[in-house]
Scaffold this motif. Structure first.
Motif, PDB file in Angstrom:
ATOM      1  N   UNK A  47     -12.603  -3.848  11.366  1.00 34.93           N
ATOM      2  CA  UNK A  47     -13.088  -4.009   9.992  1.00 34.93           C
ATOM      3  C   UNK A  47     -13.402  -2.704   9.267  1.00 34.93           C
ATOM      4  N   UNK A  48     -13.824  -1.682   9.999  1.00 31.28           N
ATOM      5  CA  UNK A  48     -14.215  -0.438   9.343  1.00 31.28           C
ATOM      6  C   UNK A  48     -13.060   0.550   9.159  1.00 31.28           C
ATOM      7  N   UNK A  49     -11.879   0.209   9.660  1.00 27.89           N
ATOM      8  CA  UNK A  49     -10.721   1.071   9.444  1.00 27.89           C
ATOM      9  C   UNK A  49     -10.271   0.978   7.979  1.00 27.89           C
ATOM     10  N   UNK A  50      -9.706   2.075   7.482  1.00 27.16           N
ATOM     11  CA  UNK A  50      -9.205   2.120   6.107  1.00 27.16           C
ATOM     12  C   UNK A  50      -7.775   2.646   6.141  1.00 27.16           C
ATOM     13  N   UNK A  51      -6.838   1.800   5.770  1.00 25.00           N
ATOM     14  CA  UNK A  51      -5.422   2.133   5.863  1.00 25.00           C
ATOM     15  C   UNK A  51      -4.723   1.851   4.537  1.00 25.00           C
ATOM     16  N   UNK A  52      -3.872   2.773   4.132  1.00 18.35           N
ATOM     17  CA  UNK A  52      -3.057   2.556   2.941  1.00 18.35           C
ATOM     18  C   UNK A  52      -1.606   2.383   3.367  1.00 18.35           C
ATOM     19  N   UNK A  53      -1.016   1.271   2.992  1.00 19.74           N
ATOM     20  CA  UNK A  53       0.381   0.963   3.292  1.00 19.74           C
ATOM     21  C   UNK A  53       1.237   1.357   2.098  1.00 19.74           C
ATOM     22  N   UNK A  54       2.071   2.365   2.288  1.00 20.82           N
ATOM     23  CA  UNK A  54       2.947   2.846   1.232  1.00 20.82           C
ATOM     24  C   UNK A  54       4.374   2.412   1.532  1.00 20.82           C
ATOM     25  N   UNK A  55       5.029   1.777   0.577  1.00 19.84           N
ATOM     26  CA  UNK A  55       6.405   1.370   0.798  1.00 19.84           C
ATOM     27  C   UNK A  55       7.074   0.979  -0.500  1.00 19.84           C
ATOM     28  N   UNK A  56       8.388   0.858  -0.501  1.00 13.14           N
ATOM     29  CA  UNK A  56       9.113   0.499  -1.722  1.00 13.14           C
ATOM     30  C   UNK A  56       9.085  -1.007  -1.978  1.00 13.14           C
ATOM     31  N   UNK A  57       8.920  -1.390  -3.217  1.00 15.19           N
ATOM     32  CA  UNK A  57       9.114  -2.790  -3.589  1.00 15.19           C
ATOM     33  C   UNK A  57      10.610  -3.095  -3.500  1.00 15.19           C
ATOM     34  N   UNK A  58      10.944  -4.298  -3.057  1.00 17.76           N
ATOM     35  CA  UNK A  58      12.350  -4.677  -2.910  1.00 17.76           C
ATOM     36  C   UNK A  58      12.553  -6.126  -3.361  1.00 17.76           C
ATOM     37  N   UNK A  59      13.646  -6.352  -4.057  1.00 18.92           N
ATOM     38  CA  UNK A  59      14.045  -7.707  -4.441  1.00 18.92           C
ATOM     39  C   UNK A  59      12.929  -8.470  -5.153  1.00 18.92           C
ATOM     40  N   UNK A  60      12.205  -7.756  -6.010  1.00 16.86           N
ATOM     41  CA  UNK A  60      11.151  -8.396  -6.782  1.00 16.86           C
ATOM     42  C   UNK A  60       9.893  -8.692  -6.004  1.00 16.86           C
ATOM     43  N   UNK A  61       9.778  -8.156  -4.783  1.00 20.34           N
ATOM     44  CA  UNK A  61       8.605  -8.406  -3.939  1.00 20.34           C
ATOM     45  C   UNK A  61       7.861  -7.106  -3.689  1.00 20.34           C
ATOM     46  N   UNK A 120      -5.482 -12.387   9.803  1.00 17.62           N
ATOM     47  CA  UNK A 120      -5.894 -11.600  10.974  1.00 17.62           C
ATOM     48  C   UNK A 120      -6.241 -10.146  10.679  1.00 17.62           C
ATOM     49  N   UNK A 121      -5.667  -9.541   9.644  1.00 19.55           N
ATOM     50  CA  UNK A 121      -6.007  -8.144   9.346  1.00 19.55           C
ATOM     51  C   UNK A 121      -7.468  -8.065   8.923  1.00 19.55           C
ATOM     52  N   UNK A 122      -8.235  -7.194   9.571  1.00 19.89           N
ATOM     53  CA  UNK A 122      -9.655  -7.048   9.264  1.00 19.89           C
ATOM     54  C   UNK A 122      -9.982  -5.712   8.607  1.00 19.89           C
ATOM     55  N   UNK A 123      -9.092  -4.753   8.733  1.00 21.03           N
ATOM     56  CA  UNK A 123      -9.330  -3.443   8.129  1.00 21.03           C
ATOM     57  C   UNK A 123      -9.263  -3.541   6.613  1.00 21.03           C
ATOM     58  N   UNK A 124      -9.799  -2.514   5.964  1.00 20.70           N
ATOM     59  CA  UNK A 124      -9.621  -2.405   4.521  1.00 20.70           C
ATOM     60  C   UNK A 124      -8.219  -1.830   4.302  1.00 20.70           C
ATOM     61  N   UNK A 125      -7.307  -2.701   3.884  1.00 19.22           N
ATOM     62  CA  UNK A 125      -5.913  -2.298   3.715  1.00 19.22           C
ATOM     63  C   UNK A 125      -5.572  -2.257   2.226  1.00 19.22           C
ATOM     64  N   UNK A 126      -5.103  -1.109   1.785  1.00 22.35           N
ATOM     65  CA  UNK A 126      -4.650  -0.937   0.403  1.00 22.35           C
ATOM     66  C   UNK A 126      -3.128  -0.834   0.424  1.00 22.35           C
ATOM     67  N   UNK A 127      -2.481  -1.472  -0.529  1.00 23.56           N
ATOM     68  CA  UNK A 127      -1.027  -1.452  -0.599  1.00 23.56           C
ATOM     69  C   UNK A 127      -0.586  -0.663  -1.824  1.00 23.56           C
ATOM     70  N   UNK A 128       0.359   0.223  -1.629  1.00 24.77           N
ATOM     71  CA  UNK A 128       0.856   1.033  -2.733  1.00 24.77           C
ATOM     72  C   UNK A 128       2.379   0.896  -2.810  1.00 24.77           C
TER      73      UNK A 128
END
Length: 291
Positions: free
Chosen positions: A102-116, A138-146
């Protein structure tokens, strides 16, 4: 002039290292015949000072996650960069332990594809009936998506990260990381011979470390003795040498090894490459390169 020299020296002191956790392409290939080079699919850890950068979450990400938690003794903070969403680059996502803390902080960086969006694409790898639990459940970390555009730049502490679209079915991003005056380029899953080559060569220009897709030989690629691999989205070791020469990089690192190529065959391939690029390295699991 004296102040600029001091700044340059201070930048050069920033620790900058690359660690390989998965180097194989398409599908994991564990076993005694691949023990020395490793059988896990792509996952590369880069440290620039205190900044943690992770590239792809192939099956090698499981061991990386366990190592990060053991070393940190607590939450993990960092940026994860996804090249594309093919299975071999995301097989480790559901088993990457820090994402369940829960206390982990992760940023997921990736390309948008096919309108998603990046979030939608990553979550789509964990849905029934293909997987028993969902990312949202199930993901408990603070996850930011970019969502990353086709090209761009991010400044993350002392690390400057740039990316560029490569030639691969469905698209794939190559990444360039600059830290303290040194540069690593991660260009896996790219097929040579398109009009995108010149842009990629310029993108990699002068890199200290050039991690490049070298999955096939020319004979394999053109189908001499088996099915042709043209259009499959991968390069040859000969194309890797040509790309390293065109981009004037210092060290070529062969990557995304064919799952059918055992350790002995990898040794043979590397010997062939070193006739043209004596400094070349074939990536191995657990290999650490300090720049």
């Amino acid at each position: 002039m004296r102040r600029r020299n001091t700044v340059a020296r201070n930048q050069a002191r920033v620790p900058f290292e690359v660690r390989f956790w998965g180097v194989r392409g398409s599908i994991p290939a564990p076993g005694p015949q691949t023990r020395r080079y490793g059988g896990n699919t792509p996952c590369v850890e880069i440290r620039c000072g205190e900044e943690l950068l992770i590239f792809d979450l192939g099956s090698g990400a499981r061991a990386l996650g366990d190592s990060l938690l053991a070393a940190a003794g607590g939450p993990v903070r960092g940026n994860i960069f996804i090249t594309h969403y093919h299975y071999d680059h995301l097989q480790g996502l559901p088993f990457f332990a820090p994402i369940f803390v829960p206390t982990s902080e992760l940023t997921m960086n990736g390309p948008a594809r096919n309108g998603r969006t990046t979030r939608e694409l990553l979550s789509g790898h964990m849905v029934q009936p293909y997987f028993p639990v969902t990312a949202e459940g199930t993901f408990r970390a603070k996850v930011t998506y970019r969502d990353l555009p086709a090209d761009g730049t991010l400044q993350l502490g002392p690390a400057k990260v740039q990316w560029l679209e490569l030639n691969h079915p469905g698209g794939s991003l190559g990444y360039r990381v600059e830290c303290g005056g040194r540069t690593v380029v991660y260009a896996t899953d790219v097929e040579h011979g398109s009009d995108m080559d010149s842009g990629m060569f310029e993108f990699a220009r002068g890199a200290d470390l050039f991690i490049y897709d070298s999955m096939y030989t020319e004979d394999e690629y053109h189908g001499r003795g088996g099915p042709a691999r043209t259009g499959w989205g991968h390069s040859t070791w000969q194309a890797a040498v040509a790309a390293a020469n065109a981009a004037q990089v210092k060290t070529l690192v062969l990557f995304h090894h064919d799952p059918n190529r055992d350790d002995a065959a990898m040794d043979k391939l590397l010997r062939q490459v070193r006739k043209h690029r004596p400094e070349a390295i074939a990536a191995k699991e657990a290999m650490v390169i300090k720049l």
